[in-house]
Write an enzyme that holds these catalytic residues in place. Sequence first.
Site, PDB file in Angstrom:
ATOM      1  N   GLU A  54      -5.142   1.529   2.374  1.00  0.00           N
ATOM      2  CA  GLU A  54      -4.982   0.514   3.429  1.00  0.00           C
ATOM      3  C   GLU A  54      -5.112   1.112   4.816  1.00  0.00           C
ATOM      4  O   GLU A  54      -5.714   0.511   5.714  1.00  0.00           O
ATOM      5  CB  GLU A  54      -3.620  -0.177   3.279  1.00  0.00           C
ATOM      6  CG  GLU A  54      -3.465  -1.438   4.112  1.00  0.00           C
ATOM      7  CD  GLU A  54      -2.989  -1.191   5.544  1.00  0.00           C
ATOM      8  OE1 GLU A  54      -3.106  -2.103   6.388  1.00  0.00           O
ATOM      9  OE2 GLU A  54      -2.496  -0.073   5.828  1.00  0.00           O
ATOM     10  N   GLU A  55      -4.563   2.304   5.007  1.00  0.00           N
ATOM     11  CA  GLU A  55      -4.610   2.927   6.328  1.00  0.00           C
ATOM     12  C   GLU A  55      -6.004   3.466   6.657  1.00  0.00           C
ATOM     13  O   GLU A  55      -6.235   3.950   7.764  1.00  0.00           O
ATOM     14  CB  GLU A  55      -3.586   4.072   6.416  1.00  0.00           C
ATOM     15  CG  GLU A  55      -2.145   3.656   6.161  1.00  0.00           C
ATOM     16  CD  GLU A  55      -1.564   2.788   7.268  1.00  0.00           C
ATOM     17  OE1 GLU A  55      -2.310   2.383   8.177  1.00  0.00           O
ATOM     18  OE2 GLU A  55      -0.357   2.508   7.208  1.00  0.00           O
ATOM     19  N   ASP A  65       6.398   1.550   6.495  1.00  0.00           N
ATOM     20  CA  ASP A  65       4.982   1.193   6.343  1.00  0.00           C
ATOM     21  C   ASP A  65       4.324   2.101   5.305  1.00  0.00           C
ATOM     22  O   ASP A  65       3.754   3.123   5.654  1.00  0.00           O
ATOM     23  CB  ASP A  65       4.276   1.335   7.702  1.00  0.00           C
ATOM     24  CG  ASP A  65       2.827   0.899   7.677  1.00  0.00           C
ATOM     25  OD1 ASP A  65       2.443   0.139   6.771  1.00  0.00           O
ATOM     26  OD2 ASP A  65       2.065   1.331   8.560  1.00  0.00           O
ATOM     27  N   HIS A 121       3.201   4.010  12.296  1.00  0.00           N
ATOM     28  CA  HIS A 121       2.041   4.718  12.856  1.00  0.00           C
ATOM     29  C   HIS A 121       2.437   5.661  13.990  1.00  0.00           C
ATOM     30  O   HIS A 121       1.583   6.376  14.515  1.00  0.00           O
ATOM     31  CB  HIS A 121       0.953   3.762  13.363  1.00  0.00           C
ATOM     32  CG  HIS A 121       0.287   2.971  12.299  1.00  0.00           C
ATOM     33  ND1 HIS A 121      -1.002   2.486  12.439  1.00  0.00           N
ATOM     34  CD2 HIS A 121       0.693   2.567  11.073  1.00  0.00           C
ATOM     35  CE1 HIS A 121      -1.336   1.819  11.344  1.00  0.00           C
ATOM     36  NE2 HIS A 121      -0.315   1.860  10.503  1.00  0.00           N
ATOM     37  N   ASP A 140      -0.347   4.436   0.691  1.00  0.00           N
ATOM     38  CA  ASP A 140      -0.814   5.504   1.576  1.00  0.00           C
ATOM     39  C   ASP A 140      -0.138   5.372   2.935  1.00  0.00           C
ATOM     40  O   ASP A 140       0.440   4.312   3.265  1.00  0.00           O
ATOM     41  CB  ASP A 140      -2.342   5.472   1.733  1.00  0.00           C
ATOM     42  CG  ASP A 140      -2.843   4.177   2.362  1.00  0.00           C
ATOM     43  OD1 ASP A 140      -2.302   3.094   2.033  1.00  0.00           O
ATOM     44  OD2 ASP A 140      -3.780   4.222   3.182  1.00  0.00           O
ATOM     45  N   ASP A 191       4.249  -6.217   4.728  1.00  0.00           N
ATOM     46  CA  ASP A 191       3.588  -5.105   5.430  1.00  0.00           C
ATOM     47  C   ASP A 191       3.505  -5.421   6.918  1.00  0.00           C
ATOM     48  O   ASP A 191       2.523  -5.108   7.578  1.00  0.00           O
ATOM     49  CB  ASP A 191       2.191  -4.873   4.842  1.00  0.00           C
ATOM     50  CG  ASP A 191       1.525  -3.610   5.390  1.00  0.00           C
ATOM     51  OD1 ASP A 191       2.254  -2.727   5.879  1.00  0.00           O
ATOM     52  OD2 ASP A 191       0.282  -3.517   5.345  1.00  0.00           O
ATOM     53  N   HIS A 216       0.841  -1.201   0.000  1.00  0.00           N
ATOM     54  CA  HIS A 216       0.000   0.000   0.000  1.00  0.00           C
ATOM     55  C   HIS A 216       0.872   1.246   0.000  1.00  0.00           C
ATOM     56  O   HIS A 216       1.918   1.291   0.654  1.00  0.00           O
ATOM     57  CB  HIS A 216      -0.974   0.010   1.180  1.00  0.00           C
ATOM     58  CG  HIS A 216      -0.346   0.125   2.533  1.00  0.00           C
ATOM     59  ND1 HIS A 216      -0.098   1.329   3.139  1.00  0.00           N
ATOM     60  CD2 HIS A 216       0.077  -0.828   3.406  1.00  0.00           C
ATOM     61  CE1 HIS A 216       0.440   1.122   4.337  1.00  0.00           C
ATOM     62  NE2 HIS A 216       0.574  -0.174   4.522  1.00  0.00           N
TER      63      HIS A 216
END
Length: 478
Positions: A169-170, A135, A448, A102, A198, A100
């Site tokens: 995805e996020e 990520d 994150h 994003d 991931d 992903h």
Amino acid sequence: MTQLQKFFSQVDQNEQHYISRLAEAVAIPSISGDPSHRQDVVRMGEYLQQELKRLGASVETRHPGTQDWNGTGRILTLPPVILATIGNDPAKKTVLVYGHYDVQPALKEDGWTTDPFTLVVDDAQDRLIGRGSTDDKGPILGWINVVEAHKQLNLDLPVNLKFCLEGMEESGSEGLEKIIYDEAQNYFKDVSAVCISDNYWLGTDKPCLTYGLRGCVYYHLTLSGPAADLHSGVFGGTVHEPLIDLVHLLSKLVDSNGKILIPGIYDKVLPITEKERATYQDLSFSLQDLHNSVGNVINLHSDVESTLQHRWRYPSLSLHGIEGAFYNPGDKTVLPAKVTGKFSIRTVPDMNNEEITRLVKEYVASEFKKLGSKNTCTVELTHGGDHWLASPDHWNYVAASNAVEDVFGVKPDLTREGCSIPITLTFQEALQKNVLLLPMGRSDDGAHSINEKLNKSNFIKGTKLLGAYLYQVANARI
């Protein structure tokens, strides 16, 4: 010199080039959870398409449609799902790579020591710092690095490679599941196996392969009574207070040792086997790793095996917050008219989401009845993602294990994870193929969080690992 050795040497020569490309990707603030950055997400997707086309890939896109932003009536176009193909030799296996493009939101004032969207190369501590570095932009670019190195060497990839890259995805992967099912017998029909990078190593010094994830069911428990907020001096002691009822009910869901108190919740949990128990031996993990991650010594379990089993293969219930209650600094003598407690249950094989929801609702209704309250109580399931489990004995995992030995000289840990990646199960069920989680980053990367990083050595060796995995897949006996 073998083709694999030539590839390894080419990766080493390209180190600075790879870091520069990661810097370009990190500089694009592709935050899917912020409408003001939706065009940046699209721009990141366009960047990846250009890189893939430059390397000779056949690139297509699928458009998931639109979304109503948080139910506000603001309609946003979802970023495209990128489908790219390199090689179509029917004599070769075909590996599908998912990633992903994003990222999570990031602001300097959140506590970052550097600008989140400027890649910082910290040679002293072997770190590449920036939002998305681990990520999931670093791993995606790792695959592009593999393709580019082979092109520079005039070598064909040992397998056919397909990409499925998304930009949401996020924010729940909106629209992707339908595309995967729609394309199962079309774009994805020749796929031999799936690889996802991931996730992260269990610790900081040893690679791992991940073959299981917990699911997640999320609930809103709402108590409501008066038509509006009330003054506690006028009405305190004369009415049933929704917040008191809510706190009481939340306390009945889980005890202070982490045991879920809902009857029947453990009935379908698969018992541990001796073969599974053996995978917990000699893992690169200690309780000190847990203490370092948490920043305190507050572990529930006194040994590594029990700790990891309760993180990976047993369910847990967590309380996340109360909506509607006063939470600002200072004092306010208000009785909230309506409050919502939010909690989730992490699920494991062979728990069933519908059955869990039935048990939750029946139990909460029973406990609420005991209160004799005149308030109204409701429980709503707001999200349900299932657990996932694959076989670490599958040839896809054997190939990855051999690749880890090729690059790192050790056998990888076999791990499960406590978090959820719902699209993993979607690929497995829609394509009926084995799905492998092959991480590039370490457990301390801070995805994150503030100061997200990817170790430079992990980026370079991780690129080698992804390439070595393709060679091992090519030679695997099905």
